[in-house]
Design an enzyme around this catalytic site. Structure first.
Site, short mmCIF file in Angstrom:
data_model
loop_
_atom_site.label_atom_id
_atom_site.label_comp_id
_atom_site.label_asym_id
_atom_site.label_seq_id
_atom_site.Cartn_x
_atom_site.Cartn_y
_atom_site.Cartn_z
CG ASP A 1 -0.54 0.34 7.79
OD1 ASP A 1 -1.26 1.34 7.95
OD2 ASP A 1 0.70 0.38 7.72
CE LYS B 1 0.74 1.81 4.15
NZ LYS B 1 1.37 2.84 4.62
#
Ligand code: C5P
Length: 304
Positions: free
Chosen positions: A138, A11
């Site tokens: 995350d 990401k």
């Protein structure tokens, strides 16, 4: 099916700011996260034992401390039925570690998604994200993927659009302090976020990405962690090389030290890659992914 291979995509943060500090010392984030096509592969093979096992190609790991292993443990702990066996996890790493690209969280997310699939979806996505958040900030995003706004520690907000079809080059700067240390530095710099004016440019950035006006969005966006890297840092050096080789935009991702460069064409990105290589900086070409996992097929057919 008792075996599958999941792609675990890295990401990037295309906007990252801090609203304030929470009572437990964590920071209340305001961020837009986006998947990119750089990925680890995570294979899950259900076994008939009572043991979870983990091996990781390309990395020396202590299995029980690995986020993917912890994800499997939590998956089984929270199940409402007793599973007969456990799982053998094999990870092939491509995402650089400790880079701000959520590589460990991506693997944990892939384990949760994959096990949920193999066991006939005992958890809803929301439940899976709650388990994910107890593993790392995350992880919820790494379960859902695509492009999303996130708040708090990493709770999923709205689905949105990020960078469209640009070529990306991700380069990792020199080793940095831990994420926790980076947050501490920000606390010092911004007086524990007591009078901090947050969200500058946030609404504008979001609107521009949704409208597909990426080059204007890049001008409006920010990553608060950039303030920790001065002009002599490897981050500044990487940005300089990227801009000199035709990048539209280059920005730190997460707490660093990775920089994402956005290029109008793969050939420019290739030039920048070579220029970085000449100063011993490794980089990775990839593309943005705006589609959530549930709308793409992240599984690789092992029999193909
Ligand atoms: O959740 P994760 O393990 O990735 O976080 C690493 C460290 O970063 C935490 O221990 C905490 O000190 C800091 N952190 C924070 N606020 C967040 C996320 C992480 O202060 N929203």
């Amino acid at each position: 099916m008792e075996y599958l291979v999941e792609r675990a995509y890295a990401k990037i943060n295309i906007y990252l700011d801090i609203i304030d500090k929470m009572d437990d010392g964590y920071h209340n984030l305001l961020t837009i996260m986006q998947l990119v096509s750089l990925y680890d592969t995570v294979s899950l093979d259900l076994n008939m034992t009572k043991e979870i096992s983990l091996t990781c190609e390309g990395l020396d790991v202590e299995p029980t401390k690995n986020l993917a292993y912890i994800a499997a443990q939590k998956f089984y702990e929270n199940l409402s039925f007793e599973a007969i066996g456990r799982v053998d996890i094999k990870i092939t790493k491509r995402i650089p570690i400790a880079a701000g690209l959520a590589g460990g969280s991506a693997d944990a997310g892939a384990v949760l998604r994959g096990l949920n699939w193999l066991y006939g979806k005992p958890y809803t996505t929301k439940e899976l994200c709650e388990i994910g958040l107890s593993i790392g900030s995350d992880v919820p995003f790494c379960i859902v993927g695509g492009t999303h706004t996130c708040r708090g520690k990493g709770e999923i907000g709205m689905r949105t659009f990020g960078i469209r079809h640009y070529n990306l080059l991700i380069a990792k700067g020199e080793n940095k302090l831990s994420t926790a240390e980076q947050f501490k530095k920000l606390d010092k710099k911004f007086n524990n976020f007591k009078d901090y004016k947050y969200a500058e440019g946030y609404a504008k950035t979001l609107d521009l990405f949704i409208a597909g006006r990426c080059s204007e969005a890049f001008k409006a966006t920010k990553n608060i962690f950039e303030s920790l890297y001065d002009e002599n840092s490897s981050v500044a050096k990487i940005k300089d090389v990227m801009y000199k080789n035709g990048a539209y935009f280059a920005m730190l991702t997460g707490s660093g030290p990775s920089v994402v460069g956005i290029f109008p064409d793969g050939l420019y990105a290739e030039d920048a890659k070579q220029a970085l290589e000449a100063i011993n900086i490794e980089s990775y070409m990839c593309m943005p992914i705006n589609t959530p996992y549930e709308e793409i097929d992240p599984r690789i057919d092992p029999w193909r």
